[in-house]
Design a protein around this motif. Structure first.
Motif, PDB file in Angstrom:
ATOM      1  N   ARG A   2      18.589  18.231  -2.950  1.00  0.00           N
ATOM      2  CA  ARG A   2      17.174  18.159  -2.579  1.00  0.00           C
ATOM      3  C   ARG A   2      16.655  16.731  -2.692  1.00  0.00           C
ATOM      4  N   THR A   3      17.108  16.018  -3.729  1.00  0.00           N
ATOM      5  CA  THR A   3      16.691  14.624  -3.897  1.00  0.00           C
ATOM      6  C   THR A   3      17.158  13.775  -2.726  1.00  0.00           C
ATOM      7  N   GLU A   4      18.398  14.027  -2.292  1.00  0.00           N
ATOM      8  CA  GLU A   4      18.918  13.284  -1.142  1.00  0.00           C
ATOM      9  C   GLU A   4      18.112  13.598   0.117  1.00  0.00           C
ATOM     10  N   GLU A   5      17.752  14.883   0.292  1.00  0.00           N
ATOM     11  CA  GLU A   5      16.946  15.262   1.454  1.00  0.00           C
ATOM     12  C   GLU A   5      15.581  14.584   1.408  1.00  0.00           C
ATOM     13  N   LEU A   6      14.954  14.587   0.223  1.00  0.00           N
ATOM     14  CA  LEU A   6      13.643  13.950   0.083  1.00  0.00           C
ATOM     15  C   LEU A   6      13.737  12.442   0.309  1.00  0.00           C
ATOM     16  N   SER A   7      14.827  11.843  -0.202  1.00  0.00           N
ATOM     17  CA  SER A   7      15.011  10.408  -0.005  1.00  0.00           C
ATOM     18  C   SER A   7      15.168  10.079   1.474  1.00  0.00           C
ATOM     19  N   SER A   8      15.955  10.915   2.182  1.00  0.00           N
ATOM     20  CA  SER A   8      16.140  10.701   3.614  1.00  0.00           C
ATOM     21  C   SER A   8      14.823  10.882   4.369  1.00  0.00           C
ATOM     22  N   ALA A   9      14.072  11.938   3.994  1.00  0.00           N
ATOM     23  CA  ALA A   9      12.781  12.173   4.650  1.00  0.00           C
ATOM     24  C   ALA A   9      11.807  11.036   4.369  1.00  0.00           C
ATOM     25  N   ASN A  10      11.826  10.535   3.122  1.00  0.00           N
ATOM     26  CA  ASN A  10      10.942   9.427   2.769  1.00  0.00           C
ATOM     27  C   ASN A  10      11.305   8.165   3.546  1.00  0.00           C
ATOM     28  N   HIS A  11      12.630   7.922   3.671  1.00  0.00           N
ATOM     29  CA  HIS A  11      13.079   6.754   4.436  1.00  0.00           C
ATOM     30  C   HIS A  11      12.637   6.865   5.898  1.00  0.00           C
ATOM     31  N   GLN A  12      12.778   8.063   6.464  1.00  0.00           N
ATOM     32  CA  GLN A  12      12.359   8.274   7.848  1.00  0.00           C
ATOM     33  C   GLN A  12      10.853   8.099   7.993  1.00  0.00           C
ATOM     34  N   LEU A  13      10.097   8.597   6.994  1.00  0.00           N
ATOM     35  CA  LEU A  13       8.643   8.461   7.037  1.00  0.00           C
ATOM     36  C   LEU A  13       8.228   6.998   6.972  1.00  0.00           C
ATOM     37  N   VAL A  14       8.909   6.233   6.093  1.00  0.00           N
ATOM     38  CA  VAL A  14       8.601   4.798   5.990  1.00  0.00           C
ATOM     39  C   VAL A  14       8.870   4.101   7.321  1.00  0.00           C
ATOM     40  N   GLU A  48       8.823   5.492  10.303  1.00  0.00           N
ATOM     41  CA  GLU A  48       7.802   5.908  11.264  1.00  0.00           C
ATOM     42  C   GLU A  48       6.484   5.180  11.015  1.00  0.00           C
ATOM     43  N   ILE A  49       6.120   5.034   9.732  1.00  0.00           N
ATOM     44  CA  ILE A  49       4.877   4.318   9.401  1.00  0.00           C
ATOM     45  C   ILE A  49       4.975   2.861   9.847  1.00  0.00           C
ATOM     46  N   THR A  50       6.150   2.249   9.596  1.00  0.00           N
ATOM     47  CA  THR A  50       6.347   0.853  10.004  1.00  0.00           C
ATOM     48  C   THR A  50       6.240   0.710  11.516  1.00  0.00           C
ATOM     49  N   GLU A  51       6.902   1.635  12.246  1.00  0.00           N
ATOM     50  CA  GLU A  51       6.834   1.587  13.708  1.00  0.00           C
ATOM     51  C   GLU A  51       5.402   1.811  14.198  1.00  0.00           C
ATOM     52  N   ARG A  52       4.697   2.721  13.542  1.00  0.00           N
ATOM     53  CA  ARG A  52       3.313   2.980  13.939  1.00  0.00           C
ATOM     54  C   ARG A  52       2.441   1.757  13.693  1.00  0.00           C
ATOM     55  N   GLU A  53       2.656   1.104  12.539  1.00  0.00           N
ATOM     56  CA  GLU A  53       1.882  -0.105  12.247  1.00  0.00           C
ATOM     57  C   GLU A  53       2.175  -1.200  13.269  1.00  0.00           C
ATOM     58  N   ARG A  54       3.461  -1.318  13.646  1.00  0.00           N
ATOM     59  CA  ARG A  54       3.812  -2.314  14.663  1.00  0.00           C
ATOM     60  C   ARG A  54       3.148  -1.983  15.997  1.00  0.00           C
ATOM     61  N   ALA A  55       3.183  -0.696  16.363  1.00  0.00           N
ATOM     62  CA  ALA A  55       2.567  -0.284  17.629  1.00  0.00           C
ATOM     63  C   ALA A  55       1.060  -0.524  17.597  1.00  0.00           C
ATOM     64  N   GLN A  56       0.438  -0.199  16.443  1.00  0.00           N
ATOM     65  CA  GLN A  56      -1.000  -0.428  16.330  1.00  0.00           C
ATOM     66  C   GLN A  56      -1.328  -1.915  16.406  1.00  0.00           C
ATOM     67  N   ALA A  57      -0.496  -2.743  15.736  1.00  0.00           N
ATOM     68  CA  ALA A  57      -0.720  -4.190  15.778  1.00  0.00           C
ATOM     69  C   ALA A  57      -0.570  -4.712  17.207  1.00  0.00           C
ATOM     70  N   ALA A  58       0.459  -4.193  17.919  1.00  0.00           N
ATOM     71  CA  ALA A  58       0.657  -4.619  19.307  1.00  0.00           C
ATOM     72  C   ALA A  58      -0.511  -4.175  20.182  1.00  0.00           C
ATOM     73  N   LEU A  59      -1.018  -2.955  19.917  1.00  0.00           N
ATOM     74  CA  LEU A  59      -2.156  -2.456  20.693  1.00  0.00           C
ATOM     75  C   LEU A  59      -3.397  -3.305  20.445  1.00  0.00           C
ATOM     76  N   VAL A  60      -3.638  -3.641  19.172  1.00  0.00           N
ATOM     77  CA  VAL A  60      -4.796  -4.479  18.839  1.00  0.00           C
ATOM     78  C   VAL A  60      -4.682  -5.842  19.506  1.00  0.00           C
ATOM     79  N   GLN A  61      -3.448  -6.414  19.449  1.00  0.00           N
ATOM     80  CA  GLN A  61      -3.240  -7.718  20.079  1.00  0.00           C
ATOM     81  C   GLN A  61      -3.450  -7.631  21.586  1.00  0.00           C
ATOM     82  N   SER A  62      -2.952  -6.523  22.170  1.00  0.00           N
ATOM     83  CA  SER A  62      -3.138  -6.340  23.614  1.00  0.00           C
ATOM     84  C   SER A  62      -4.614  -6.213  23.966  1.00  0.00           C
TER      85      SER A  62
END
Length: 251
Positions: free
Chosen positions: A161-173, A175-189
């Motif tokens: 379960r810890t490994e699953e949570l770690s994997s899910a947390n890594h994926q969430l991080v 996704e958040i990073t990609e979303r922040e990049r997309a938002q930053a690109a949108l703001v710049q655009s």
């Protein structure tokens, strides 16, 4: 097998008489020919042993001693010893024999049959309590093994379960990073679009001003007869052309 009584009485018909007496009382017994036989049958399983004193003296008891030392922690094998009646203290060999037997009840002969049967029943009750202790000990060991297995299974499930949570947390991080990049690109655009719209508006306004300037310079060049004024008008038109090119680049 565990409730049988072992008999060791090598003199005359003692063993047969004791066996007959115990049989009438409802107890199963086995006559042993020697100490080695007693030890061997004891390892196979028995409740108590009834032995005569002379059967243990002047004989090799090494195998019997070894069996008694090998007993598990719950066991203290009971003996009923039929001893020879003596006037004084017992010989040193007899005392050492009693010490080696450990859990022993001594009955001096001649002994009444009812007394012997009563001593046997008392020893059997003691052995029964030992069997109960063994049962409780085995139950505790089984519970401990189950607990160990459960802990192992639980640890494995926690690790999984810890490994699953770690994997899910890594994926969430990610996704958040990609979303922040997309938002930053949108703001710049959006910023660039706003700047472009502002620049385009300014360029159009500036073009309107340049149109007026070009028109007035054309009038000056057509109507003036003064060479200096015409030359200055040319300079002004060249500057206006450069301004027009810059404005065109902004559009």
């Amino acid at each position: 097998m565990e409730w049988r009584i072992l008999l060791l009485a090598r003199r005359g018909r003692d063993a047969a008489v004791i066996q007959q007496l115990l049989s009438r009382a409802g107890h199963q017994s086995l006559i042993c020919e020697s100490c080695d036989t007693l030890a061997r049958e004891g390892r196979r399983g028995a409740a108590i042993a009834v032995v005569t004193e002379e059967s243990l003296l002047d004989t090799d008891t090494g195998e019997l001693d070894a069996w008694l030392r090998e007993q598990p922690s719950w066991s203290d094998f009971p003996f009923v010893l039929l001893a020879t009646k003596r006037a004084g203290r017992r010989p040193r060999d007899a005392l050492r024999m009693l010490e080696q037997l450990g859990n022993v009840v001594v009955l001096e002969r001649p002994v009444h049959g009812e007394t012997l049967v009563s001593a046997v029943k008392s020893a059997l009750r003691g052995r029964s309590r030992q069997y109960e202790a063994r049962h409780r000990l085995e139950a505790l060991q089984l519970a401990e093994e189950r607990l160990i297995n459960l802990n192992g299974s639980l640890e494995a499930r926690i690790a999984e379960r810890t490994e699953e949570l770690s994997s899910a947390n890594h994926q969430l991080v990610q996704e958040i990073t990609e979303r922040e990049r997309a938002q930053a690109a949108l703001v710049q655009s959006q910023k660039m679009e706003a700047v472009g719209q502002l620049t385009g508006g300014i360029a159009h306004d500036f073009n309107n001003l340049l149109t007026v300037i070009f028109g007035n310079l054309d009038l000056i060049q057509r109507r003036t007869q003064d060479e200096t004024t015409g030359r200055l008008a040319d300079y002004a038109r060249q500057a206006a052309d450069r301004a027009a090119r810059l404005t065109h680049q902004l559009l």
